[in-house]
Enzyme design. Structure first.
Site, PDB file in Angstrom:
ATOM      1  N   GLU A 139       0.829  -1.208   0.000  1.00 16.40           N
ATOM      2  CA  GLU A 139       0.000   0.000   0.000  1.00 16.40           C
ATOM      3  C   GLU A 139       0.858   1.250   0.000  1.00 16.40           C
ATOM      4  O   GLU A 139       1.893   1.312   0.670  1.00 16.40           O
ATOM      5  CB  GLU A 139      -0.887   0.056   1.263  1.00 16.40           C
ATOM      6  CG  GLU A 139      -2.180  -0.693   1.123  1.00 16.40           C
ATOM      7  CD  GLU A 139      -3.179  -0.412   2.266  1.00 16.40           C
ATOM      8  OE1 GLU A 139      -4.209  -1.083   2.266  1.00 16.40           O
ATOM      9  OE2 GLU A 139      -2.937   0.460   3.130  1.00 16.40           O
ATOM     10  N   HIS A 179       3.005  -6.199   3.138  1.00 21.68           N
ATOM     11  CA  HIS A 179       2.528  -7.318   3.970  1.00 21.68           C
ATOM     12  C   HIS A 179       2.677  -8.625   3.191  1.00 21.68           C
ATOM     13  O   HIS A 179       2.026  -8.826   2.177  1.00 21.68           O
ATOM     14  CB  HIS A 179       1.037  -7.091   4.313  1.00 21.68           C
ATOM     15  CG  HIS A 179       0.450  -8.172   5.162  1.00 21.68           C
ATOM     16  ND1 HIS A 179      -0.872  -8.550   5.081  1.00 21.68           N
ATOM     17  CD2 HIS A 179       0.988  -8.966   6.108  1.00 21.68           C
ATOM     18  CE1 HIS A 179      -1.116  -9.518   5.945  1.00 21.68           C
ATOM     19  NE2 HIS A 179      -0.011  -9.798   6.575  1.00 21.68           N
ATOM     20  N   ASN A 228       3.624 -13.868  12.853  1.00 23.55           N
ATOM     21  CA  ASN A 228       3.469 -15.291  13.192  1.00 23.55           C
ATOM     22  C   ASN A 228       4.847 -15.861  13.525  1.00 23.55           C
ATOM     23  O   ASN A 228       5.640 -16.143  12.620  1.00 23.55           O
ATOM     24  CB  ASN A 228       2.921 -16.090  11.986  1.00 23.55           C
ATOM     25  CG  ASN A 228       1.484 -15.763  11.671  1.00 23.55           C
ATOM     26  OD1 ASN A 228       0.776 -15.190  12.472  1.00 23.55           O
ATOM     27  ND2 ASN A 228       1.045 -16.156  10.478  1.00 23.55           N
ATOM     28  N   GLY A 240      -4.546  -1.877   8.678  1.00 24.98           N
ATOM     29  CA  GLY A 240      -6.007  -2.011   8.706  1.00 24.98           C
ATOM     30  C   GLY A 240      -6.476  -2.593   7.401  1.00 24.98           C
ATOM     31  O   GLY A 240      -5.678  -3.036   6.578  1.00 24.98           O
ATOM     32  N   HIS A 253      -2.259  -7.508  15.623  1.00 20.27           N
ATOM     33  CA  HIS A 253      -1.510  -7.470  14.360  1.00 20.27           C
ATOM     34  C   HIS A 253      -2.309  -6.854  13.221  1.00 20.27           C
ATOM     35  O   HIS A 253      -1.840  -6.803  12.084  1.00 20.27           O
ATOM     36  CB  HIS A 253      -1.047  -8.869  13.974  1.00 20.27           C
ATOM     37  CG  HIS A 253      -2.102  -9.717  13.310  1.00 20.27           C
ATOM     38  ND1 HIS A 253      -3.369  -9.875  13.810  1.00 20.27           N
ATOM     39  CD2 HIS A 253      -2.052 -10.457  12.176  1.00 20.27           C
ATOM     40  CE1 HIS A 253      -4.041 -10.690  13.007  1.00 20.27           C
ATOM     41  NE2 HIS A 253      -3.289 -11.043  12.013  1.00 20.27           N
ATOM     42  N   GLY A 261      -8.476  -7.724  12.000  1.00 16.59           N
ATOM     43  CA  GLY A 261      -9.115  -9.011  12.291  1.00 16.59           C
ATOM     44  C   GLY A 261     -10.409  -9.177  11.512  1.00 16.59           C
ATOM     45  O   GLY A 261     -11.248  -8.283  11.485  1.00 16.59           O
TER      46      GLY A 261
END
Lengths: 153, 475
Positions: free
Chosen positions: B205, B233, B324, B373, B398, B401
């Protein structure tokens, strides 16, 4: 649990595809149906391939042999689908049909038929990271078998 | 006994919630978010994790928590290094899925008008989407080097700088990684995927900073109003997925030997100090290093695109965090310092100022914590606090959700509608897959602003800056 439509009605050669995608809060599952354990193992594999690619264009051009030992039948189903996924992710092999030479509670020997992904003829849909044990079930009711499995996407 | 609300943002799951819990559970949520969390299996999964042998402190769920496999996503659990267990499911399939933030010297005014050509250039130079192989052709020997050296390998090969290395969790190279513990199958899956974004919720992004909450911390991180930043990401791709798959099997087979029974097969685990546990941790570190190298390579191509379209100036790496992962850390439990293995499954390390393990230039400020987000809303930079050390093993959420399944998200929104709607809000989107795009629509996620406020108000991290997207590339 809501059932997705669409793919259950797809047909591939003589193979009647008997599976549905089922909902999960973050991922999705495959529910495979059949008249035997062999049927549901096969249909679960075809369901998995339908999740990663549009399955109607996959031709039978190659075959692969698979042998798997497992701790129990649930474990065998996870290892079997993991193998189908591995062949796709590592070798881009798309499974179109399956023939079991042997399938017990803890062992299977099978030939799988299909072809390697070709971007001009095949459309990929989504990455599947892994096959899970989450709410996994394999059960039989009045001769009808069902296998349910969730995948991480 | 039922769940007890301790204060506005804390819900305690007592040991009596289910049989076999060795520790309590704790959920960080507002009443509104708790209602959402209660709707799926999250609470049961937090309680199931609490049954693992040798756990210390509490089994935690962050406000972005939702149902996962074995562990809830947004879960944190720490095991005693000597008496506890390691669970491959407690890290998850996408080992070291994480985010990084790069900052430009440009303002919104300068980049905004060029967002379309910039996205086009990035979309063509960063391999993204399902089935995409990387641009890199590497041998298995080189892959082993990547697994040992992580982001250092990329920098040695001209893809990044020493400054980048200093701004990555564990300097982008987790010690003890052993490619010999990674199966050939995992290597086969990952070999052609180095430097690829992947699909699902992975993205790049272009954002601008729309709000600063903590001027001092923002200045230290080099962030200012209207500044253009880039967020990436991605994770360890097929290599990490296969490492987790392999070790779930290894752990299940070894469990009877250690007389461990798990309440859920996805919670398969072995003692941290066992042969299998150590093998897993060495393989996990290797997969984590692959992910660090992956994000470094994606950054390299993104930087090249940025230079080509926008011009002079560097994109400085602010920080790179794992979402993770399992990490050996020292924490104080009941007044006693002990070594624990912290499993963060969809959770971020959030160390406070003056803590070992954060970059020198951030030492007096604390570790930047990056919270992406959903694509139509905003993302945050936060900073770790002492309270996180005493309550959450130095961890926070993180992301936002998910609240909506992928199917439900696709049902009433087409990709075209979504692209048009986002464009009206000034967000330009490129997506490798149309259905994949709809699955990631903003409403499919909790409101990240609410999630971040819970973390901020509970005191386990502080808000530093808010970023709003203007361009999104979805895998």
């Amino acid at each position: 649990m809501k059932h997705l439509n669409g793919l259950a009605a797809e047909r591939l050669y003589e193979v009647k595809q008997e599976f549905k995608f089922i909902d999960h809060p973050s991922d999705f599952g495959i529910e495979a149906y059949g008249e035997s354990v062999q049927d549901v193992f096969k249909n679960a594999a075809l369901g998995l391939i339908s999740a990663v690619a549009v399955s109607s264009g996959i031709e039978i051009r190659q075959e692969r042999k698979i042998e798997i030992n497992a701790m129990d039948r649930d474990n065998l189903l996870v290892r079997w689908l993991t193998e189908i996924l591995y062949l796709y992710d590592a070798e881009k092999f798309l499974t179109a049909d399956v023939k079991f030479e042997k399938l017990t509670e803890t062992f299977l020997k099978a030939k799988i038929f299909g072809e390697v992904y070709n971007s001009t003829r095949h459309e990929l849909k989504a990455d599947v990271k892994a096959v899970t044990y989450h709410q996994l079930k394999i059960e039989e009711k009045n001769g009808d078998w069902t296998a349910r499995i969730f995948v991480d996407v | 006994m039922s769940i007890k609300q301790l204060d506005e943002y804390r819900y305690l799951i007592p040991k009596t919630f289910r049989e076999g819990m060795n520790v309590e559970g704790m959920v960080y949520a507002s009443s509104e978010i708790f209602d959402a969390i209660e709707r799926d299996e999250t609470l049961n999964q937090v309680a199931n994790v609490a049954t693992l042998p040798g756990l210390v402190g509490r089994s935690l769920a962050m406000p972005d928590a939702h149902q996962g496999y074995g562990f809830a996503i947004g879960g944190v659990a720490a095991a005693d290094m000597e008496k506890g267990v390691v669970s491959a499911g407690g890290v998850g399939f996408d080992i070291n899925c994480g985010v990084r933030l790069l900052a430009s010297n440009y303002s919104m005014k300068e980049v905004g008008p060029k967002i379309d050509p910039l996205l086009n250039q990035m979309f063509s130079s960063i391999p993204c989407g399902t089935g995409k192989s990387g641009i890199l052709q590497i041998s298995f020997d080189q892959l082993d080097k990547v697994l040992r050296e992580g982001a250092h390998w990329a920098v040695e090969n001209g893809c990044g700088t020493e400054e980048d290395i200093a701004h990555i969790e564990e300097t982008g190279m987790i010690a003890g990684a052993d490619p010999g513990e990674v199966s050939n199958r995992a290597k086969q899956r990952g070999k052609d995927q180095l430097g690829t974004l992947g699909s699902g919720n992975h993205f790049v992004e272009i954002q601008y900073i729309s709000e600063i909450f903590d001027e001092q911390a923002a200045a230290v991180f080099g962030l200012g109003m209207d500044q253009i930043v880039m967020m990436i990401h991605s994770g360890s791709r097929g290599l990490g997925h296969q490492v987790c798959t392999d070790y779930l099997e290894v752990m299940q087979e070894a469990m009877p030997k250690y007389k461990i029974k798990a309440v859920d097969r996805q919670l398969a685990c072995v003692p941290v100090r066992s042969k299998e546990g150590q093998s897993y941790l060495k393989a996990m570190a290797a997969a984590a290093n692959f992910a660090f190298a992956n994000r470094q390579m994606i950054s390299h191509w993104a930087r090249k695109s940025f230079k080509q379209v926008i011009g002079r100036g560097e994109l400085r790496l602010i920080y790179d965090v794992a979402h993770n992962i399992a990490k050996e850390e020292e924490h104080t439990i009941d007044g006693r310092k002990i070594k624990v293995l912290v499993h963060r499954k969809g959770a971020t390390r959030a160390f406070p100022a003056r803590h070992h393990g954060i970059p020198d230039d951030y030492f007096e400020t604390g570790q930047p914590v990056l919270i992406p987000g959903s694509m139509g809303t905003c993302s945050y930079v936060m900073v770790g606090t002492e309270k996180a050390m005493s309550e959450t093993f130095g961890s926070i959420c993180h992301g936002a959700g998910r609240v909506m399944s992928r199917h439900a998200a696709k049902k009433d929104t087409s990709a075209e509608q979504l692209i048009a709607r986002l464009k009206e809000k000034g967000i330009h989107v490129r997506g490798a897959s149309k259905s994949g795009l709809s699955e990631e629509k903003p409403e499919a996620y909790k409101d990240v602003r609410v999630v971040v406020d819970i973390v901020h108000n509970a005191g386990i991290a502080r808000k530093v800056a808010k970023m709003v997207p203007i361009g999104v590339i979805k895998g």
